[in-house]
Design an enzyme around this catalytic site. Structure first.
Site, PDB file in Angstrom:
ATOM      1  N   SER A 185       0.832  -1.197   0.000  1.00 57.13           N
ATOM      2  CA  SER A 185       0.000   0.000   0.000  1.00 57.13           C
ATOM      3  C   SER A 185       0.866   1.247   0.000  1.00 57.13           C
ATOM      4  O   SER A 185       2.017   1.219   0.446  1.00 57.13           O
ATOM      5  CB  SER A 185      -0.900   0.013   1.242  1.00 57.13           C
ATOM      6  OG  SER A 185      -1.563   1.256   1.406  1.00 57.13           O
ATOM      7  N   TYR A 198      -1.955  -0.763  10.450  1.00 55.09           N
ATOM      8  CA  TYR A 198      -2.088  -1.252   9.079  1.00 55.09           C
ATOM      9  C   TYR A 198      -0.870  -0.826   8.263  1.00 55.09           C
ATOM     10  O   TYR A 198      -0.290  -1.633   7.519  1.00 55.09           O
ATOM     11  CB  TYR A 198      -3.376  -0.684   8.478  1.00 55.09           C
ATOM     12  CG  TYR A 198      -3.582  -0.958   7.005  1.00 55.09           C
ATOM     13  CD1 TYR A 198      -4.125  -2.161   6.573  1.00 55.09           C
ATOM     14  CD2 TYR A 198      -3.256   0.001   6.050  1.00 55.09           C
ATOM     15  CE1 TYR A 198      -4.338  -2.403   5.219  1.00 55.09           C
ATOM     16  CE2 TYR A 198      -3.467  -0.234   4.704  1.00 55.09           C
ATOM     17  CZ  TYR A 198      -4.013  -1.433   4.291  1.00 55.09           C
ATOM     18  OH  TYR A 198      -4.215  -1.666   2.946  1.00 55.09           O
TER      19      TYR A 198
END
Length: 292
Positions: A185, A198
């Site tokens: 990401s 995360y």
């Protein structure tokens, strides 16, 4: 196909405010994400390959499954039991493309389950050529002083530990020419405070990809990653973001809008194909112009 303005190719206005329970469902997401149902045209770039995808029921996973199937690959994927409706829809898309599809409703945070589902997928597919490590969990945090320990464990167990176990079990079945692709990401390099745990796992996935590429390269197995920016999937309204964040999601990119899952599929197809035969240890950002 005619050239399209990337700023307006997909939804480029505010989304309606919406909240979902985890893990989020496609049918409850407004507007429904575009997985390439009406746009992806296969060119036999993955003919005969056998791919296993974690988190293949919706969002990026569904777009990858659809594109791979239309490119000639057979698909197996894993999803949570709560995502059975989405999983059936993905399987139908794969089968409509003329490819076989099996899927498994399990929680890969359980070590033995993660190992067993790989063995089952290899048996059902008759081999394994491509492993897509895509399943992920995230929640917006109010602050480091309030985040529950069990939530941190869930993020790390889903995004990291399960994928290490799955890779460990898959590699012995993968021959030279096989490919492993991780979904990292933009959060790996541009972490947002509400997603700090995360983001930590996504940075670790980048390191995992680069280290594994060095280990497996001598065996003829390539390892790469795709780094999405803001992509419109059921995970977004299920993350507990404030209403205004969801409504304006992705509008801070240079292209002025969020990406759609279909816009990521090409990166995965490329990395799994023979066109990328000399690409390993790389991360392809798909971020709408945001730096990675």
């Amino acid at each position: 196909m005619s050239t399209q303005d990337p700023r307006t190719k997909h939804h480029d206005d505010d989304f309606p405010a919406q909240v979902q329970d985890q893990p989020g469902l496609t049918t409850e997401t407004t507007p429904v994400p575009d997985h390439g149902e009406d746009s992806w045209t296969g060119r036999n770039r993955l003919s005969g390959k056998k791919a296993f995808i974690t988190g293949g029921d919706s969002g990026i996973g569904r777009a990858v499954a659809l594109a791979f199937a239309r490119e000639g690959a057979d698909i197996a994927f894993v999803h949570l039991p709560e995502e059975a409706q989405d999983a059936e829809a993905t399987a139908s898309l794969v089968r409509d493309a003329g490819r076989t599809c099996t899927h498994y409703a399990v929680d890969i945070r359980d070590d033995e389950t993660a190992a067993e589902v790989v063995r089952q997928a290899v048996e059902d597919l008759g081999g394994l050529d491509v492993l897509i490590l895509n399943a992920a969990y995230q929640r917006a945090r109010e602050g480091i002083d309030t985040v529950p320990t069990e939530e941190i464990r869930r993020v790390f167990e889903t995004n990291l530990i399960a994928h290490i176990i799955i890779t460990r079990e898959a590699v012995p079945h993968m021959k030279p020419g096989s490919s492993i692709i991780t979904t990292t990401s933009i959060q790996a390099s541009q972490p947002s405070p509400p997603l700090f745990d995360y983001a930590m796992t996504k940075a670790a996935q980048k390191a995992f990809t680069e280290a594994l590429a060095q280990e497996l390269g001598p065996k003829g197995i390539r390892v790469n990653a795709v780094a999405p920016g803001p992509i419109w999937t059921p995970l977004i309204p299920a993350t507990d973001f404030p209403d205004e964040f969801v409504q304006q999601f992705g509008q801070d990119t240079p292209l002025g809008r969020p990406g759609q899952p279909a816009e990521l599929a090409g990166a995965y197809v490329y990395l799994a194909s023979e066109e990328a035969s000399y690409v390993s240890g790389s991360v392809i950002p798909v971020t709408g112009g945001k730096g990675f």
